[in-house]
Structures are given as structure tokens and as C-alpha cells.
Scaffold this active site. Structure first.
Site, PDB file in Angstrom:
ATOM      1  N   LYS A 214       2.688   1.582   0.377  1.00  0.00           N
ATOM      2  CA  LYS A 214       3.447   2.679   0.986  1.00  0.00           C
ATOM      3  C   LYS A 214       2.731   3.294   2.196  1.00  0.00           C
ATOM      4  CE  LYS A 214       6.456   3.972  -2.845  1.00  0.00           C
ATOM      5  NZ  LYS A 214       6.860   5.012  -3.814  1.00  0.00           N
ATOM      6  N   ARG A 248       3.647   0.575 -10.466  1.00  0.00           N
ATOM      7  CA  ARG A 248       4.722  -0.265  -9.927  1.00  0.00           C
ATOM      8  C   ARG A 248       4.204  -0.889  -8.641  1.00  0.00           C
ATOM      9  NH1 ARG A 248       8.742   0.391  -6.141  1.00  0.00           N
ATOM     10  NH2 ARG A 248      10.735  -0.665  -6.553  1.00  0.00           N
TER      11      ARG A 248
END
Length: 268
Positions: A214, A248
Site C-alpha cells: 500500500k 492480508r
């Protein structure tokens, strides 16, 4: 917690949720797995590397994403869910916040609903999950960034999601919480929520941390999405130290190794 046929320890181990984006436009792997044969091959690889759950998503939710019609999202995810369930003995999570998509995914065999809006996007979502009896992951998200006291407000927002779940009849023991790294947060706030994960653990539910590739990693290290593995591993180590139930991630093998090493040290 039981997800599919598998029992998970909600406190004693950090499990790996492998990401399968069947989208043409996800921020780091768009278009790689949106054909069924490629998707299945990637699931097989992730399972060989040690994934415990496969999280299937049909809509990119990267910053500035375009809302996808429910019919198109269903057309993307349902055949893949059915194929994964037919081919592998693995719990499948469906990443969606739309009631029609959740309902179709449940019918196709999904074992967990992963809602990035924490039941707040559509009031029907909570009832669909409750009616299915499936566990769910409720992520922190909001439409603004007007925080008065950041961590207290994140906790308060998640409490609202928990209230919606309780009102609909979703059992508390079937709920996982996600702090929502990358959603409605500044760069500094993303770092802060990772650093203070244990404060959200005080809400009484297991946590999932999703930082893989991210922007918070890209901004910290000044690296593009395909060069953020080491940064992701650092967040995975923190997740294990702070007792998260799941991470995740895109890169299963490397993250699992980081978890194993961290847990060995913690248990020594």
C-alpha cells in the site's frame, strides 16, 4: 473461529490471507488474475506457499477507484469462487461491500464476507451476512477525514459497525476487525493506526491487518507498488507482535516466513 471447514485460533497465531484480485485495474496486480485459468493457477501457488484463506475481490478499491455495477462485479467473482471451491479445500473470503454481490458470493460458496465499509455502505448488508451465518471482517472506513482524536475516533467508528452487526444478529464471535490502512487516513494516520493496533484489539475482536504494497509503504520508502515487499514484511512482523489474527497479503511465502520467525522469538 470457524471459517469454512477450518478452525482458526483467534489469539495464538497470525494467519495469512492471500489476495486474489480478479480485476483489470487493481493498484499492484490489475489484470494478472482476471482470467479463470490464471486465477486458479495463482490460488494453487498461494496455497503451496502456505495461504490459510483466499480473499477474492472483483472491484478495485484503490484511491480514486470507479464504482463498479453490481452485475459486473458478480460476473467477475462468482465463477472464480465456484472454481476455487471446486478445485481446492480452502476457505474463501469475498471482498465486497455490496449486498447483491455478497448474496451471490454466498450462494457460490464464499465462507467469509470482507466488507471495507464495515456494514455502513448499505443497510441491507448486515442482514445478508447475519442470514448466512458466515463470519465477516468489518473494516474501518468513513466518508471524511474530520477526526477530533484519531485513534479514539477510529475505535468509535468500529463500535458503530459492531452495533450494526449486533442489531442484525451477527454473532460477536464471528467478527474480525480491520483498521483500514489506506482508507480515509493520511500518511501519518496510517502509520499511527499500525503502531497502535493493540488499542483496537481492546474492542474484543480479532484483528486483520492489510498493508500489502500500500501507499503508506510506498511513501515511506519512496518505492513503486511492485517494490514494496520488505516494507510489507515489516508491517507483518508488527501484526504478529501485536497479536493480529490475519495479515492480508500478495506475497504469501515471504510473509509466512516472517510470521514464523517472529512467533518463534515471541514464544522462546
Amino acid at each position: 473461529m470457524k471459517i469454512g471447514k477450518k478452525e482458526f485460533d483467534t489469539a495464538g497465531h497470525t494467519y495469512v490471507m492471500g489476495i486474489l484480485n480478479v480485476t483489470p485495474d487493481s493498484f499492484s496486480d490489475g489484470g494478472k488474475w482476471n482470467r479463470k485459468d490464471r486465477a486458479l493457477a495463482h490460488v494453487e501457488k498461494m496455497l503451496e506457499e502456505g495461504a490459510d484463506v483466499i480473499d477474492i475481490g472483483g472491484e478495485s478499491t484503490r484511491p480514486g477507484y470507479t464504482l463498479l455495477p453490481e452485475e459486473e462485479e458478480i460476473a467477475r467473482v462468482v465463477p472464480v469462487i465456484e472454481a476455487v471451491k471446486a478445485s481446492f479445500d480452502v476457505p474463501v473470503s469475498l471482498d465486497t461491500y455490496k449486498p447483491a454481490v455478497a448474496s451471490a458470493g454466498i450462494d457460490a460458496g464464499a465462507d467469509l464476507i470482507n466488507d471495507i465499509w464495515g456494514l455502513k455502505y448499505d443497510p441491507r448488508m448486515a442482514g445478508i451476512i447475519a442470514g448466512s451465518g458466515l463470519p465477516c471482517c468489518l473494516m474501518h472506513n468513513r466518508k471524511n477525514t474530520d477526526y477530533l482524536s484519531f485513534m479514539e475516533d477510529v475505535a468509535s467508528d468500529l463500535k458503530e459497525s459492531l452495533e450494526l452487526a449486533a442489531e442484525a444478529g451477527i454473532a460477536g464471535e464471528k467478527i474480525i476487525l480491520d483498521p483500514g490502512v489506506g482508507f480515509a487516513k493520511s500518511y501519518e494516520q496510517n502509520l499511527q493506526v499500525i503502531h497502535h493496533l493493540e488499542e483496537l484489539g481492546n474492542l474484543g475482536h480479532p484483528l486483520l491487518l492489510g498493508c500489502s504494497r500500500k501507499s503508506v509503504i510506498g511513501l515511506t520508502l519512496d518505492l513503486p507498488a511492485d517494490n514494496r515487499l520488505e516494507g510489507t514484511l515489516a508491517t507483518t512482523v508488527l501484526a504478529a507482535v501485536k497479536g493480529c489474527m490475519f495479515v492480508r497479503v500478495h506475497d504469501v511465502r515471504e510473509n509466512l516466513r516472517a510470521i514464523r520467525m517472529t512467533e518463534a522469538v515471541l514464544k522462546s
